[in-house]
Design an enzyme around this catalytic site. Structure first.
Site, PDB file in Angstrom:
ATOM      1  N   GLU A   1      16.169  -1.833  13.747  1.00  0.00           N
ATOM      2  CA  GLU A   1      17.578  -1.445  13.682  1.00  0.00           C
ATOM      3  C   GLU A   1      17.781  -0.138  12.917  1.00  0.00           C
ATOM      4  OE1 GLU A   1      20.792  -0.900  14.441  1.00  0.00           O
ATOM      5  OE2 GLU A   1      20.964  -3.048  14.830  1.00  0.00           O
TER       6      GLU A   1
ATOM      7  N   ASP B   1      15.060  15.203  15.766  1.00  0.00           N
ATOM      8  CA  ASP B   1      15.350  13.887  15.214  1.00  0.00           C
ATOM      9  C   ASP B   1      16.461  13.193  16.015  1.00  0.00           C
ATOM     10  OD1 ASP B   1      15.298  11.887  13.050  1.00  0.00           O
ATOM     11  OD2 ASP B   1      17.302  12.675  12.622  1.00  0.00           O
TER      12      ASP B   1
ATOM     13  N   LYS C   1      16.485   9.731  18.504  1.00  0.00           N
ATOM     14  CA  LYS C   1      17.407   8.605  18.365  1.00  0.00           C
ATOM     15  C   LYS C   1      18.139   8.305  19.674  1.00  0.00           C
ATOM     16  CE  LYS C   1      18.092   9.261  13.415  1.00  0.00           C
ATOM     17  NZ  LYS C   1      18.859   9.993  12.422  1.00  0.00           N
TER      18      LYS C   1
ATOM     19  N   LYS D   1      10.536   5.689  13.493  1.00  0.00           N
ATOM     20  CA  LYS D   1      11.030   5.831  14.870  1.00  0.00           C
ATOM     21  C   LYS D   1       9.942   6.118  15.881  1.00  0.00           C
ATOM     22  CE  LYS D   1      13.967   9.107  13.425  1.00  0.00           C
ATOM     23  NZ  LYS D   1      14.410   8.824  12.068  1.00  0.00           N
TER      24      LYS D   1
ATOM     25  N   ALA E   1       0.828  -1.204   0.000  1.00  0.00           N
ATOM     26  CA  ALA E   1       0.000   0.000   0.000  1.00  0.00           C
ATOM     27  C   ALA E   1       0.855   1.243   0.000  1.00  0.00           C
ATOM     28  CB  ALA E   1      -0.900   0.018   1.227  1.00  0.00           C
TER      29      ALA E   1
ATOM     30  N   GLY F   1      20.210   7.494   3.875  1.00  0.00           N
ATOM     31  CA  GLY F   1      20.115   7.081   2.464  1.00  0.00           C
ATOM     32  C   GLY F   1      19.155   5.924   2.321  1.00  0.00           C
TER      33      GLY F   1
ATOM     34  N   VAL G   1      18.030   4.010  14.133  1.00  0.00           N
ATOM     35  CA  VAL G   1      19.225   4.794  14.445  1.00  0.00           C
ATOM     36  C   VAL G   1      20.334   4.381  13.496  1.00  0.00           C
ATOM     37  CG1 VAL G   1      20.938   5.382  16.213  1.00  0.00           C
ATOM     38  CG2 VAL G   1      18.585   4.881  16.883  1.00  0.00           C
TER      39      VAL G   1
END
Ligand code: ADP
Ligand code: ASP
Ligand code: MG
Length: 820
Positions: free
Chosen positions: A607, A679, A683, A580, A505, A799, A610
């Site tokens: 995983e 952000d 983390k 997150k 979806a 990335g 972070v």
């Protein structure tokens, strides 16, 4: 002599009857004598019962149903029989149908349908089909005639499931066959009592008829022709990967059919076993399949499990109470009473304490069973020694069957572990004393999933299938799809893992396909036929599909699916996600998700929360699990901020640097989302929680690096105007640091007191952060073991490629966990 039996689907239409005729014509040409037993055309027996019920309830629509039955037969005749011969066959059928109509009118007027009348009604199905087939065969050059089994098969008068009088029957059959040369097309399922009344042998009873004739005629073999390739490892309609068995023993076949494998009907086997006659289950629609041999030996000795059968609808009845302990004769009273009441039990288990006796019955027998027990144990119940009878509905039985299970440890363990990992509760367990079967009672809604999971474990051990649900097909989701597509072949051939993407979806559309979506297509094509999407709708459908070995992959950035993680995990579906939010919002929700995963024994992996694809959370969990104590965590946890401060050098304007970075797509559209530190705060909070600190988002202190005016600016353009004004401020900090041989870095820290901060710091050249370049992330763990030389993890921390690869690795981890 061989006896051949053709089931309902084999004679279900003119085309199929043609197929049967081909098979029989081959036999005739080979000179081998055969007797043929046929069922009613498929669906007809059910319709005859229905038409009776309608008539009995005064429902006039019985007439249209009767017409329907009539037209099925007339159509077959018109398609099979040449016009000049049709009138005889049609006349016969019409005559029968007139009788049927008379009987139905009687039932309609009396509003009463006895078992006796029901047997007469049902008998028409086989009487019609056998006649049409005999006529057609004769026309095709195979001299044949109908044999109404009521002439030779004698039973008692228990309508609906009569007992055969073998002495009378056997001699009548041998006598009849001695007097004729024509191929006999025998009505399956029906018989007659001593007084000449029509009886039936129970549903599916044509197989039994075949065995009765086989035994009476000392047949060399009985062939049961059906619509699948013999007896299969499990029901092919439920498990598409089911495959045919070469051979099984009578006992195995009996167990398989007792637990619902419809291919053979249990009592079928008795007369055949007695005479040691081989049975062969063959496929009318694939005559080249040699058939499954059912004989005295199990064969295929290296297989511990031969088949998995199931009965979809059962009820469990439980009798319990202190009054059952150590009292002799309780079971015999219980079972005696039930037997007298005509209730047959499918499975029985008794706790070793004798405190409870639980048994499974057909749902329709549950209420009757309860009543019978209440009557039998009336006194004990009145005095409180026996508890009220409990009935549980909506259950199924699933049984693994195989003679070779005996003396082979670990088979049951495998069964329970596979069910456990798929979140299937077991309501009762029974093992046959011969160790020929282990049966479990489970919730009906889990049957499909369980059969598929078990089939995989027991029969496809060298191949495992993971059902993947992908929510979010943005940059990461789409990259992940590409990676899965590219690796599919390798995973299948080298790792025996098949990734089946069964749901996908984006924010607009969602699509599901239990057998797997074609992920070689571009995402828009995959979704082309989809329905309107929502996270809640997607999750609901995923839970409803209830597939084994399911994984939910959340590649969305928002929180609409996150809110459902706990529910997903509680439904025994594993999760992997780069999102997150679940782990960095309230502590309560984080802990609830962790607990849900633990409770159901499924995986919740993140995983990529972070450091993108870098291994950060895994190593941290390993340190903790192995007894190490985390003393300090420091991290450069944002690729964007890493880039900005690694690049910021003398002669540069900070605002220009940020602007350029934005233009190159290194920052969020609004760079304050990076520079504001939220952000990074999320983390470090996640790392802190993984290290064992119970912290709320508000426990992380973010020291702002931007002047308030920058944060307050209405638009991004206004922000840049304000940032320009702050250039001197940034340059001052940078230059001061440089004089001391230090560099500015946006560092997230967790110290031993559990204090988490995010701040811009000047680090000296002995610090691992000093030499960072590009947009690398770095995490430094100082622990009791890694004290003098901390554990450093460094690499690209952003990335789509690396993030998707991280999620992909977790999908495979989950696969390995679920399947081994
Ligand atoms: P017939 O009309 O020939 O008597 P049935 O419908 O009674 O056929 O039985 C054949 C059906 O049994 C198959 O179409 C299949 O769906 C079902 N079935 C259930 N379990 C098994 C199994 N283990 N192997 C083969 N078929 C099975
Ligand atoms: N026609 C009967 C039934 O449907 C008997 C059979 O097909 O075996 O039960
Ligand atoms: Mg059948």
């Amino acid at each position: 002599m061989k006896v051949l039996k053709f089931g309902g689907t084999s004679v279900g239409s003119a085309k199929n009857i043609q197929q049967v005729a081909n098979i029989l014509s081959d036999y005739q040409q080979s000179g081998q004598r055969v007797a043929v037993v046929v069922s009613a055309m498929s669906g007809i027996t059910n319709k005859l019962i229905e038409v009776g019920n309608r008539a009995a309830s005064g429902d006039e629509t019985y007439k249209s149903l009767l017409k329907d039955i009539e037209s099925t037969h007339l159509t077959a005749i018109r398609e099979l029989i040449e016009v000049r011969r049709q009138s005889k066959t049609i006349a016969f059928v019409k005559l029968q149908l007139n009788d049927l109509e008379d009987i139905l009118r009687g039932i309609f007027l009396l509003k009463e349908l006895s078992l006796r009348s029901l047997d007469i009604l049902q008998s028409f199905g086989e009487r019609l089909s056998s006649y049409i087939i005999a006529e057609f065969l004769t026309q095709e050059g195979v001299p044949a005639e109908q044999l109404d089994a009521r002439k030779v098969v004698r039973t008692n008068s228990v309508f609906g499931g009569a007992k055969v009088d073998f002495v009378t029957t056997n001699s009548a059959i041998t006598k009849h066959f001695a007097e004729t040369d024509k191929m006999q097309i025998v009505t399956g399922f029906i018989a007659s009592s001593e007084s000449g009344e029509t009886t039936t042998l129970g549903r599916g009873g044509s197989d039994y008829t075949a065995a009765i004739f086989g035994a009476a005629l000392n047949a060399t073999e009985i062939e049961i022709w059906t619509d699948v390739d013999g007896v299969m490892t499990t029901d092919p309609r439920v498990v598409p990967t089911a495959f045919s068995l070469q051979q099984l023993s009578y006992e195995e076949a009996m167990e398989m059919s007792h637990f619902g494998a419809k291919v053979i009907y249990p009592p079928t086997l008795q007369p055949a076993i007695k005479k040691n006659i081989d049975l062969r289950i063959r496929n009318t629609f694939n005559p080249s399949f040699p058939g499954t041999l059912v004989t005295s030996k199990s064969g295929q000795e290296d297989w511990p499990v031969k088949g998995i059968s199931s009965i979809k609808e059962i009820a469990l009845v439980t009798l319990s109470g202190s009054g059952l302990i150590g009292v002799p004769g309780v079971s015999s009273r219980l079972f005696g009473a039930l037997a007298r009441g005509g209730v047959s039990m499918i499975l029985i288990t008794q706790a070793s304490s004798e405190h409870t006796i639980t048994f499974a019955v057909a749902p329709g027998d549950a209420t009757e069973s309860k009543k019978i027990i209440e009557e039998e144990f009336f006194n004990e119940m009145a005095s409180g020694k026996v508890n009220p009878v409990e009935v549980q509905n909506n259950l199924s039985i699933l049984a693994i069957i195989g003679e070779n299970m005996a003396h082979r440890p670990g088979v049951a363990a495998k069964l329970f572990s596979a069910l456990g990992k798929n979140g299937v509760n077991i309501a009762a367990i029974a093992q046959g004393s011969s160790e020929l079967n282990v049966s479990v009672v489970i919730e009906q809604k889990h049957l499909h999933k369980s059969l598929n999971a078990l089939h995989e474990i027991f029969f496809l051990s060298d191949m495992a299938e993971l059902n993947v649900f992908m929510l979010g097909l943005g940059l990461i989701g789409n990259t992940l799809l590409t990676q899965m597509r590219d690796q599919a072949e390798y995973l299948l051939t080298e790792r025996n893992l098949r990734l089946n993407v069964v749901g996908a979806a984006n924010s607009k559309k969602m699509i599901f396909n239990e057998t797997g979506l074609d992920i070689s297509l571009p995402k828009d094509e995959i979704l082309a036929e989809g329905e309107t999407s929502s996270a809640a709708g997607f999750v609901e459908k995923m839970i409803e599909m209830n597939l084994p070995n399911s994984v939910f992959v959340d590649c969305t950035a928002g929180d609409s699916a996150v809110k459902l993680y706990e529910k997903i995990l509680l439904n025994s579906i594993s999760i992997t996600t780069p999102n997150k939010i679940a782990n960095s919002s309230s502590l309560d929700y984080y802990l609830r998700c962790q607990a849900a995963a633990k409770r159901r024994g499924v995986k919740f992996l993140y995983e990529t929360n972070v450091g993108a694809g870098l291994p950060v959370i895994g190593p941290l969990q390993d340190l903790k699990r192995s007894g190490d104590k985390i003393i300090k965590i420091e991290g450069i946890l944002s690729g964007t901020l890493s880039y900005l401060f690694n690049t910021f050098s003398a002669g540069m304007k900070f605002s220009e640097l940020v602007k350029d970075a934005k233009e190159m797509g290194y920052t969020e559209p609004d760079p304050r989302d990076d520079l504001g530190g939220v952000d990074v705060a999320r983390k470090i909070l996640i790392l802190a929680r993984e290290a064992g600190y119970h912290m709320e988002p508000s426990d992380v202190t973010v020291k702002p690096i931007l002047p308030q005016a920058c944060m307050d600016a209405e638009s991004v353009d206004d922000f840049f105007v304000e940032l320009e004004k702050a250039n001197d401020l940034f340059e001052k900090q940078r230059a001061e640091a440089e004089i001391d041989g230090k560099a500015l870095r946006m560092v997230a820290t967790l110290d031993e007191e559990g204090k988490a901060t995010v701040s811009l710091e000047a680090v000296d050249n002995s610090h691992p952060f000093h030499g960072l370049v590009g947009s690398d992330n770095m995490v430094v763990f100082t622990s009791r073991r890694y004290f003098n030389e901390p554990l450093v993890i460094r690499g690209p921390g952003a990335g789509a490629e690396v993030t998707a690869a991280g999620v992909f690795a977790e999908i495979i981890t989950i696969g390995n966990f679920l399947i081994n």
